[in-house]
Motif scaffolding. Structure first.
Motif, short mmCIF file in Angstrom:
data_model
loop_
_atom_site.label_atom_id
_atom_site.label_comp_id
_atom_site.label_asym_id
_atom_site.label_seq_id
_atom_site.Cartn_x
_atom_site.Cartn_y
_atom_site.Cartn_z
N CYS A 68 -10.43 68.13 12.95
CA CYS A 68 -10.09 67.89 11.56
C CYS A 68 -8.85 68.68 11.19
O CYS A 68 -8.44 69.59 11.90
CB CYS A 68 -11.23 68.31 10.64
N MET A 69 -8.25 68.30 10.08
CA MET A 69 -7.22 69.10 9.44
C MET A 69 -7.87 69.75 8.22
O MET A 69 -8.61 69.11 7.48
CB MET A 69 -6.04 68.25 8.98
N VAL B 150 -23.31 78.50 13.36
CA VAL B 150 -23.73 77.11 13.25
C VAL B 150 -22.73 76.24 12.49
O VAL B 150 -22.88 75.02 12.47
CB VAL B 150 -25.11 76.98 12.56
N SER B 151 -21.71 76.83 11.88
CA SER B 151 -20.75 76.04 11.12
C SER B 151 -19.36 76.64 11.29
O SER B 151 -19.19 77.69 11.90
CB SER B 151 -21.15 76.01 9.64
N ASN B 152 -18.36 75.94 10.74
CA ASN B 152 -17.00 76.42 10.85
C ASN B 152 -16.88 77.86 10.36
O ASN B 152 -17.49 78.25 9.36
CB ASN B 152 -16.05 75.56 10.02
N GLY B 153 -16.06 78.64 11.05
CA GLY B 153 -15.81 80.01 10.64
C GLY B 153 -14.79 80.09 9.52
O GLY B 153 -14.01 79.16 9.30
N ASP B 154 -14.79 81.19 8.82
CA ASP B 154 -13.79 81.48 7.80
C ASP B 154 -12.94 82.65 8.26
O ASP B 154 -13.42 83.55 8.97
CB ASP B 154 -14.44 81.84 6.47
N MET B 155 -11.69 82.65 7.85
CA MET B 155 -10.80 83.78 8.08
C MET B 155 -10.40 84.35 6.72
O MET B 155 -9.88 83.63 5.86
CB MET B 155 -9.55 83.37 8.86
N THR C 286 -11.40 77.86 9.33
CA THR C 286 -10.65 77.69 10.57
C THR C 286 -10.84 76.31 11.20
O THR C 286 -10.15 75.97 12.16
CB THR C 286 -11.04 78.76 11.61
N GLY C 287 -11.78 75.53 10.71
CA GLY C 287 -11.99 74.20 11.26
C GLY C 287 -12.71 74.18 12.59
O GLY C 287 -12.80 73.13 13.24
N ALA C 288 -13.22 75.31 13.02
CA ALA C 288 -13.95 75.40 14.28
C ALA C 288 -14.90 76.59 14.19
O ALA C 288 -14.91 77.33 13.19
CB ALA C 288 -13.00 75.54 15.46
N ILE C 289 -15.68 76.79 15.25
CA ILE C 289 -16.75 77.78 15.20
C ILE C 289 -16.36 79.06 15.95
O ILE C 289 -15.72 79.03 16.99
CB ILE C 289 -18.03 77.19 15.80
N ASN C 290 -16.78 80.19 15.38
CA ASN C 290 -16.60 81.51 15.97
C ASN C 290 -15.13 81.91 16.12
O ASN C 290 -14.61 82.02 17.24
CB ASN C 290 -17.32 81.62 17.31
N PRO C 291 -14.42 82.16 15.03
CA PRO C 291 -13.06 82.71 15.13
C PRO C 291 -13.11 84.09 15.77
O PRO C 291 -13.67 85.02 15.21
CB PRO C 291 -12.59 82.76 13.68
N TYR C 292 -12.50 84.21 16.95
CA TYR C 292 -12.76 85.37 17.81
C TYR C 292 -11.54 86.25 18.03
O TYR C 292 -11.66 87.43 18.33
CB TYR C 292 -13.29 84.86 19.15
N LYS C 293 -10.34 85.69 17.91
CA LYS C 293 -9.12 86.46 18.19
C LYS C 293 -7.99 85.91 17.36
O LYS C 293 -7.89 84.70 17.15
CB LYS C 293 -8.78 86.37 19.69
#
Length: 359
Positions: A17-18, A326-331, A346-353
């Motif tokens: 997604c965008m 379980v859902s998109n991460g936030d930054m 972030t449009g994806a799961i587990n913002p890690y770096k």
């Protein structure tokens, strides 16, 4: 018994997604930052065995966010369990553990090279990276360290202790955190010091159990986060003098991750589970000069589910990624004083770096 390391990857897949920035209605784009930082990449680790790691790009000047950058640039998925990313020169290096590959891309996310290192029966699984003197150094969980030549992309490797994680370069030495992470609950408690040219082990230090990540301050002191054994030995923080390799334990700190700001302060994310796996999160500010805790960066109820934390070395702002697995991460973007400046999905799961892009 549940293993905290595996919990990092208990997440679900998401659709490409965008996404738009600033879902906090009190904040309006564009987001003004130091001119040297033009954007950031977020590595979302995804769910283990789900092939759903992905890159997100946030334009710091316009406030626009683009998800699924790697897929858009390459027509293929980033892979399974993205674990580390760094920018070195004009390229990005992305370590994807489950897919056993280090991707080298340009600063738009377009693949330049895929680097897989054979470990005998299978390719080695990259974990963490550092860079110096024209080389990117990589730890591999099967017990190796590799040195990628950034001109030829040739890789030299050498065996080290079991399941190395963090790696750092200081004073012509490589520091490697040896965890033995596949041997839960019997973790290792060593840091091995390698010659960066030959990759030969020159020295070994004893630290706390399950050492994870190194962080180097402006005065060249090195800080090591150790996760402990998730039982009798809790997470802890050590300070290493790279001149002498003397180690000092820092009291009253239970870190999961940390980052060092531009103001002589460290920002520490502490994520602790009780015996029933109920999570408690705190965000601490630590004065490196005076070796003292100053208090909380921000109350945890304002920023739940902390997952990663990194400071922009230009502006000093602090980026905190959150995840509920379980859902998109936030930054979240915070000022050094802990004020929330902006927030985006972030449009994806587990913002890690987070990697910072500059012009």
């Amino acid at each position: 018994m549940k293993n905290f390391l595996s919990k990092l990857f208990f997440v679900l897949a998401v659709l490409p997604c965008m996404v738009s920035c600033f879902d906090d209605s009190d904040t309006e784009p564009p987001f003004v930052v130091e001119p040297a930082t033009t954007g950031i990449y977020v590595l979302n680790s995804g769910m283990m065995d789900s092939n759903n790691s992905e890159l997100t790009y946030f334009d710091m000047l316009t406030g626009e966010v683009a998800a699924n950058v790697f897929m858009s640039a390459n027509g293929k998925r980033l892979g399974d369990s993205g674990n580390d990313m760094l920018v070195y020169g004009s390229k990005m290096y992305i370590a994807v553990t489950g897919s056993a590959v280090v991707f080298v891309t340009d600063l738009k996310g377009k693949i330049v090279k895929e680097i897989a290192v054979n470990g005998g029966q299978s390719n080695l699984s990259p974990r963490q990276m550092t860079a110096a003197n024209g080389k990117v150094y990589v730890t591999y969980m099967e017990g190796y360290v590799g040195a990628i030549d950034t001109a030829s992309f040739a890789v030299a490797k050498a065996q080290v202790g079991p399941y190395p994680e963090g790696i750092a370069y200081a004073y012509n030495k490589l520091y490697v955190a040896i965890t033995d992470g596949n041997n839960y609950p019997h973790f290792e408690n060593k840091v091995q010091i390698l010659d960066p040219n030959s990759l030969a082990i020159k020295k070994e230090l004893e630290v706390a159990y399950n050492p994870q990540t190194f962080h180097i301050a402006a005065d060249n002191a090195m800080y090591l986060v150790c996760w402990g054994d998730y039982g009798a030995n809790p997470a802890s923080l050590h300070k290493i003098n790279p001149y002498t390799d003397e180690i000092t334990a820092i009291e009253k700190v239970v870190p999961t991750n940390m980052t060092i700001g531009t103001n002589g302060k460290a920002y520490i994310l502490s994520s602790v589970y009780d015996e029933n796996w109920n999570q408690s999160i705190k965000y601490y500010v630590y004065d490196l000069k005076n070796d003292a805790l100053e208090g909380e960066l921000i109350p945890s109820d304002q920023l739940p589910d902390g997952y990663c934390i990194q400071a922009d070395p230009q502006s000093g702002n602090v980026f905190v990624g959150t995840s509920d697995y379980v859902s998109n991460g936030d930054m979240y973007i915070l000022s050094p004083a802990g004020k929330i400046l902006a927030k985006f999905d972030t449009g994806a799961i587990n913002p890690y770096k987070v990697c910072f892009i500059r012009k």
